[in-house]
Write a protein that holds these residues in place. Structure first.
Motif, PDB file in Angstrom:
ATOM      1  N   MET A  79       0.686  -1.233  -0.013  1.00  9.87           N
ATOM      2  CA  MET A  79      -0.025   0.031  -0.175  1.00  9.87           C
ATOM      3  C   MET A  79       0.949   1.181   0.045  1.00  9.87           C
ATOM      4  O   MET A  79       0.581   2.182  -0.664  1.00  9.87           O
ATOM      5  CB  MET A  79      -0.929  -0.234   1.162  1.00  9.87           C
ATOM      6  N   ASP A  80       2.036   1.184   0.649  1.00 12.09           N
ATOM      7  CA  ASP A  80       3.043   2.167   0.526  1.00 12.09           C
ATOM      8  C   ASP A  80       3.304   2.852  -0.783  1.00 12.09           C
ATOM      9  O   ASP A  80       3.494   3.557  -1.133  1.00 12.09           O
ATOM     10  CB  ASP A  80       4.091   2.268   1.674  1.00 12.09           C
ATOM     11  N   ARG A  81       3.814   1.621  -1.401  1.00 10.64           N
ATOM     12  CA  ARG A  81       4.226   1.522  -2.975  1.00 10.64           C
ATOM     13  C   ARG A  81       3.098   2.200  -3.686  1.00 10.64           C
ATOM     14  O   ARG A  81       3.344   3.116  -4.601  1.00 10.64           O
ATOM     15  CB  ARG A  81       4.707   0.306  -3.451  1.00 10.64           C
ATOM     16  N   ALA A  82       1.861   1.800  -3.482  1.00 13.05           N
ATOM     17  CA  ALA A  82       0.920   2.231  -4.346  1.00 13.05           C
ATOM     18  C   ALA A  82       0.460   3.672  -4.052  1.00 13.05           C
ATOM     19  O   ALA A  82       0.103   4.205  -5.164  1.00 13.05           O
ATOM     20  CB  ALA A  82      -0.475   1.139  -3.972  1.00 13.05           C
ATOM     21  N   THR A  83       0.542   4.140  -2.858  1.00 14.36           N
ATOM     22  CA  THR A  83       0.575   5.597  -2.610  1.00 14.36           C
ATOM     23  C   THR A  83       1.522   6.206  -3.295  1.00 14.36           C
ATOM     24  O   THR A  83       1.279   7.362  -3.936  1.00 14.36           O
ATOM     25  CB  THR A  83       0.598   5.720  -1.219  1.00 14.36           C
ATOM     26  N   GLU A  84       2.736   5.864  -3.351  1.00 18.96           N
ATOM     27  CA  GLU A  84       3.883   6.337  -3.878  1.00 18.96           C
ATOM     28  C   GLU A  84       3.590   6.803  -5.403  1.00 18.96           C
ATOM     29  O   GLU A  84       3.621   7.795  -6.105  1.00 18.96           O
ATOM     30  CB  GLU A  84       5.042   5.755  -3.511  1.00 18.96           C
ATOM     31  N   LEU A  85       3.094   5.475  -6.068  1.00 18.62           N
ATOM     32  CA  LEU A  85       2.697   5.650  -7.309  1.00 18.62           C
ATOM     33  C   LEU A  85       1.701   6.350  -7.965  1.00 18.62           C
ATOM     34  O   LEU A  85       1.702   7.124  -8.689  1.00 18.62           O
ATOM     35  CB  LEU A  85       2.793   4.037  -7.900  1.00 18.62           C
ATOM     36  N   CYS A  86       0.560   6.442  -6.976  1.00 18.99           N
ATOM     37  CA  CYS A  86      -0.683   7.239  -7.182  1.00 18.99           C
ATOM     38  C   CYS A  86       0.051   8.698  -7.366  1.00 18.99           C
ATOM     39  O   CYS A  86      -0.545   9.595  -7.837  1.00 18.99           O
ATOM     40  CB  CYS A  86      -1.539   7.033  -6.251  1.00 18.99           C
ATOM     41  N   ARG A  87       0.748   9.114  -6.236  1.00 17.72           N
ATOM     42  CA  ARG A  87       1.252  10.460  -6.178  1.00 17.72           C
ATOM     43  C   ARG A  87       2.124  10.792  -7.448  1.00 17.72           C
ATOM     44  O   ARG A  87       2.182  12.224  -7.875  1.00 17.72           O
ATOM     45  CB  ARG A  87       2.001  10.719  -4.859  1.00 17.72           C
ATOM     46  N   SER A  88       2.571   9.906  -8.139  1.00 13.49           N
ATOM     47  CA  SER A  88       3.431  10.383  -9.430  1.00 13.49           C
ATOM     48  C   SER A  88       2.375  10.860 -10.513  1.00 13.49           C
ATOM     49  O   SER A  88       2.958  11.184 -11.464  1.00 13.49           O
ATOM     50  CB  SER A  88       4.251   9.257  -9.705  1.00 13.49           C
ATOM     51  N   ILE A  89       1.162  10.273 -10.450  1.00 18.17           N
ATOM     52  CA  ILE A  89       0.330  10.639 -11.631  1.00 18.17           C
ATOM     53  C   ILE A  89      -0.081  12.098 -11.509  1.00 18.17           C
ATOM     54  O   ILE A  89      -0.587  12.513 -10.666  1.00 18.17           O
ATOM     55  CB  ILE A  89      -1.003   9.703 -11.578  1.00 18.17           C
ATOM     56  N   ASP A  90       0.154  12.430 -12.962  1.00 13.52           N
ATOM     57  CA  ASP A  90      -0.205  13.874 -12.881  1.00 13.52           C
ATOM     58  C   ASP A  90      -1.103  14.566 -14.177  1.00 13.52           C
ATOM     59  O   ASP A  90      -1.137  15.462 -14.492  1.00 13.52           O
ATOM     60  CB  ASP A  90       1.191  14.790 -13.153  1.00 13.52           C
ATOM     61  N   TYR A  91      -1.906  13.180 -14.664  1.00 16.41           N
ATOM     62  CA  TYR A  91      -2.803  13.631 -15.650  1.00 16.41           C
ATOM     63  C   TYR A  91      -4.169  13.223 -15.626  1.00 16.41           C
ATOM     64  O   TYR A  91      -5.023  13.232 -16.441  1.00 16.41           O
ATOM     65  CB  TYR A  91      -2.287  12.668 -16.751  1.00 16.41           C
ATOM     66  N   ILE A  92      -4.525  12.977 -14.165  1.00 10.75           N
ATOM     67  CA  ILE A  92      -5.907  12.666 -13.927  1.00 10.75           C
ATOM     68  C   ILE A  92      -6.684  13.930 -13.981  1.00 10.75           C
ATOM     69  O   ILE A  92      -6.342  15.232 -13.291  1.00 10.75           O
ATOM     70  CB  ILE A  92      -6.033  12.095 -12.510  1.00 10.75           C
ATOM     71  N   ASP A  93      -7.606  14.090 -14.424  1.00 13.90           N
ATOM     72  CA  ASP A  93      -8.498  15.266 -14.523  1.00 13.90           C
ATOM     73  C   ASP A  93     -10.084  14.610 -14.238  1.00 13.90           C
ATOM     74  O   ASP A  93     -11.006  14.436 -15.059  1.00 13.90           O
ATOM     75  CB  ASP A  93      -8.647  15.677 -16.067  1.00 13.90           C
ATOM     76  N   ALA A  94     -10.325  14.848 -12.719  1.00 11.48           N
ATOM     77  CA  ALA A  94     -11.688  14.481 -12.511  1.00 11.48           C
ATOM     78  C   ALA A  94     -11.998  15.327 -11.328  1.00 11.48           C
ATOM     79  O   ALA A  94     -11.060  16.147 -10.556  1.00 11.48           O
ATOM     80  CB  ALA A  94     -11.571  13.012 -11.950  1.00 11.48           C
ATOM     81  N   ASP A  95     -13.290  15.489 -11.116  1.00 12.51           N
ATOM     82  CA  ASP A  95     -13.814  16.044  -9.864  1.00 12.51           C
ATOM     83  C   ASP A  95     -13.963  15.434  -8.652  1.00 12.51           C
ATOM     84  O   ASP A  95     -14.036  15.841  -7.442  1.00 12.51           O
ATOM     85  CB  ASP A  95     -15.149  16.849 -10.021  1.00 12.51           C
ATOM     86  N   MET A  96     -14.338  14.024  -8.738  1.00 16.93           N
ATOM     87  CA  MET A  96     -14.490  13.144  -7.720  1.00 16.93           C
ATOM     88  C   MET A  96     -14.111  11.634  -8.165  1.00 16.93           C
ATOM     89  O   MET A  96     -14.094  11.212  -9.307  1.00 16.93           O
ATOM     90  CB  MET A  96     -16.020  13.231  -7.474  1.00 16.93           C
TER      91      MET A  96
END
Length: 239
Positions: A79-96
């Protein structure tokens, strides 16, 4: 960090390889298009390691299914690695964020990780419902698909027969359906339409992508009601 499976079906991380599940920073997250949806996978499943395993044991362990298990310490590493990888995503364009319905809590747990990493709110009110077997059988009775391939048609009819022997109140589980016929079933329905989601951009989040049927069904249900769905986020990829 690959996936190790002990003889007692205990799942753990291993820094020395990327077998069964690729969790490396260098190659993740991965992005692809599934239909009209821009999909991101945090980790990628693969067939290396054991010929009969494809990474599902990780999901089984996280969901406490099929005799697989994982310790809190090992789970925290994933889960720590998943969190780290999610933080690297810079192209999500969503409200919710909207989580794809699941009978197990892990999908919502992963949604909270994505929420914190991407700074998006999770919509918690349940309005996408898993269909019951009784509802699925009733729908199939009134709206049978045209299936030309006889082997596929047999598989479809076998699935209906299997459901017919089960309790009608049981929920439909796409993971128990042959991937070749999943597209002929709709596992979800809307109980209502939250008005404040209409016109909003929604990121669909799920734990595992296999055929993509669950994601597409949810997306189509929302799009039909005026909710914009262009992107999806999965904990584990298909193969």
């Amino acid at each position: 960090m690959g996936l190790n499976i002990a003889p007692d079906n205990t799942v753990s991380f291993d820094d020395s390889h990327q077998l069964r599940v690729d969790t490396s920073r260098e190659t993740n997250p991965r992005r692809e298009t599934a239909g009209n949806i821009d999909v991101t996978h945090v980790f990628r499943r693969n067939r290396t390691g054991d010929p009969d395993r494809d990474g599902n044991p990780l999901i089984y362990a996280l969901k406490e299914m099929k005799s697989y298990s994982i310790s809190n310490v090992e789970k925290a590493r994933f889960m720590d690695r998943a969190t780290e990888l999610c933080r690297s995503i810079d192209y999500i364009d969503a409200d919710m964020i909207v989580a794809v319905p699941s009978s197990k809590p892990f999908c919502l747990e992963f949604s909270r990780i994505a929420s914190n990493a991407l700074r998006l709110t999770v919509f918690h009110e349940p309005f996408i419902m898993k269909m019951t077997i009784g509802d699925a059988l009733e729908r199939a009775k009134h709206s049978k698909p045209e299936i030309l391939n006889r082997y596929t048609k047999r598989a479809y009819n076998r699935q209906l027969a299997t459901w017919g022997k089960m309790g009608s109140d049981n929920l439909v589980s796409m993971k128990e359906i042959d991937t070749k016929i999943r597209r002929y079933f709709r596992p979800f329905a809307l109980s209502r339409v939250p008005e404040h989601l209409i016109g909003k951009r929604v990121l669909l989040v799920d734990d595992l992508m296999s055929s993509g049927t669950s994601m597409r069904t949810c997306a189509n249900l929302l799009i039909d009601k005026g909710i914009e769905v262009r992107q999806g986020l999965f904990f584990l990829s298909g193969i």
